[in-house]
Design an enzyme around this catalytic site. Structure first.
Site, PDB file in Angstrom:
ATOM      1  N   CYS A  25      68.809  85.921  64.152  1.00 50.63           N
ATOM      2  CA  CYS A  25      68.143  86.435  62.986  1.00 50.63           C
ATOM      3  C   CYS A  25      69.459  86.961  61.985  1.00 50.63           C
ATOM      4  CB  CYS A  25      67.146  87.512  63.122  1.00 50.63           C
ATOM      5  SG  CYS A  25      66.100  87.627  61.948  1.00 50.63           S
ATOM      6  N   HIS A  59      63.641  83.887  66.339  1.00 48.55           N
ATOM      7  CA  HIS A  59      63.800  84.807  67.446  1.00 48.55           C
ATOM      8  C   HIS A  59      63.382  84.081  68.726  1.00 48.55           C
ATOM      9  CE1 HIS A  59      64.287  88.563  65.293  1.00 48.55           C
ATOM     10  NE2 HIS A  59      63.633  87.847  64.281  1.00 48.55           N
ATOM     11  N   GLU A  64      63.317  85.407  71.525  1.00 49.35           N
ATOM     12  CA  GLU A  64      62.733  86.180  72.338  1.00 49.35           C
ATOM     13  C   GLU A  64      61.147  86.383  72.208  1.00 49.35           C
ATOM     14  OE1 GLU A  64      64.512  86.848  70.071  1.00 49.35           O
ATOM     15  OE2 GLU A  64      64.340  88.675  69.054  1.00 49.35           O
TER      16      GLU A  64
END
Lengths: 199, 220
Positions: free
Chosen positions: A77, A181, A183
């Site tokens: 990001c 992202h 994650e």
């Protein structure tokens, strides 16, 4: 295998560390130069504003450190945007690992579909080009939150279309980066992180 | 906690954990519970309820929340939105608005889970929240909530045309068609539901394949 997550004044480090825990990977969250240099891999996460974060990185000499890293590095990001040459967010020169530039999304005019900025939500990644990705990931959806985008260029490793086609991932030498992202991108994101861990 | 992990595995795009009685009863959301949920889910996770100070938000951020949702506390102290956005970024700040329909396009903003009407009106308050730095608006129509007859699509579409940040629609989901309507007629960026998923009236994978068939761009 030990991964260093670079600690600086950015949010969401916890999400990255939880994702690595779910993969069973050992990690350390650190701003210590020696610990970062000695790690097998480095993650440069990020949520925040570009110019103030660049200022922070310079004050802590993390800017010089990151560009010299030799092991695989993954920017996420804002981390990816800061690895580019320049950002329109605060009109700031960034780390310059990638020559690509960071620009602000302009809302379409007229805007009959009420397109929103930030680009927030799930979108597809296509035209995948680096070892972060395997064939099973082509066209899969990942999670984005951003108001600035990286224009397409020589190092574009994934393309996403929102208002216009832009770089949703970059790759050059040992440097990898994603605008989305991983994650927070479900099983697809876990797979991308796993691919990074395996590099 | 199990429910959160289950929804994530079933293809929910985001999870919101809202302790809707927190403000009313004056207690804080359980940070430890948030941490346990965050460890087990790999999709965006928003936490709301009883957040009235920066340190509440910071504790939740450190527990693994990706976003916080503020409602009554923002109405009482609008500056809180600016402070949250400056400290954690707009992407972290969801402003939740519960509103009741008065007449025509007049909606009154309510607090404490719809119990108390305020001086604020829906559209001007949503615009103010955006200007103060909110990253998303979660709009719940108290007239539609629990009725299961569809979302407040007209008000949602008006809000969507006036704001440039994403809007999450809440209140009224009773069928799969209601979700299609909220994305087409309501112009919503996201649809939220709780009870129909909790009581297994609609399964998330079925809903998403239905939406894809109906031409709504969703992740399967």
């Amino acid at each position: 295998m030990k991964i260093a997550i670079i600690k600086y004044n950015a949010g969401n480090i916890r999400s990255v560390s939880f994702a690595l825990e779910r993969l069973g990977v050992e990690y350390v969250i650190t701003a210590d130069p020696q610990e970062i240099i000695n790690a097998d891999k480095v993650i440069f996460p990020g949520v925040g504003e570009a110019s103030s974060t660049m200022k922070y990185l310079k004050e802590h000499h993390l800017d010089e450190l990151i560009v010299k890293l030799k092991q695989p590095v993954l920017g996420i990001c804002l981390g990816m945007q800061l690895m580019c040459s320049h950002s329109e967010e605060g009109d700031v020169d960034c780390l310059g690992i990638f020559e690509e530039k960071v620009k602000k999304f302009d809302l379409p005019k007229p805007n009959p579909d009420f397109i929103k900025v930030p680009h927030m939500g799930w979108n597809a990644i296509t035209n995948l080009k680096s070892r972060l990705f395997d064939q099973s990931l082509e066209g899969q959806y990942v999670y984005f939150v951003h108001s600035f985008y990286v224009a397409q260029g020589a190092h574009t490793a994934a393309t996403t279309h929102y208002i216009l086609p832009y770089s949703s991932a970059l790759h050059k030498d040992n440097f990898y980066a994603t605008q989305f992202h991983p994650e927070k991108s479900g099983d697809v994101g876990s797979r991308i992180l796993e691919n990074f861990v395996k590099l | 906690m199990e429910l959160g992990a289950l929804y994530a595995s079933q293809g929910a795009d985001e999870l919101m954990f809202l302790d809707i009685t927190a403000s009313h009863e004056g207690r804080k959301t359980f940070v430890d519970l948030v941490k346990r949920i965050a460890k087990h889910i790999n999709i965006p996770f928003t936490v709301g309820g009883g957040i009235s100070e920066l340190k509440d938000a910071e504790a939740l951020l450190n527990a693994g929340a990706d976003k916080i949702s503020i409602n009554s506390s923002a109405v009482k102290n609008p500056q809180l939105i600016n402070d949250m956005a400056q400290n954690f970024g707009s992407q972290f700040v969801v402003v939740a608005i519960d509103a009741k329909h008065l007449e025509a396009d007049q909606w009154v903003v309510t607090v404490n889970g719809g119990r108390i009407p305020t001086e604020k009106r829906l559209f001007s308050w949503a615009k103010e929240a955006e200007e103060r730095g909110a990253g998303e608006i979660l709009f719940t129509s108290m007239d539609h909530d629990g009725v299961k007859q569809g979302f407040a699509n007209e008000a949602l579409a008006k809000m969507s045309s006036e704001l440039s940040i994403p809007i999450i629609a809440s209140g009224g989901a009773g069928s799969m068609a209601h979700f299609k309507d909220v994305f087409t007629a309501g112009k919503a960026d996201a649809g939220l539901a709780a009870s129909i998923f909790h009581y297994k009236e609609i399964a998330i994978p079925d809903l998403k394949s239905y939406l894809r068939q109906e031409g709504v761009n969703v992740r399967l």
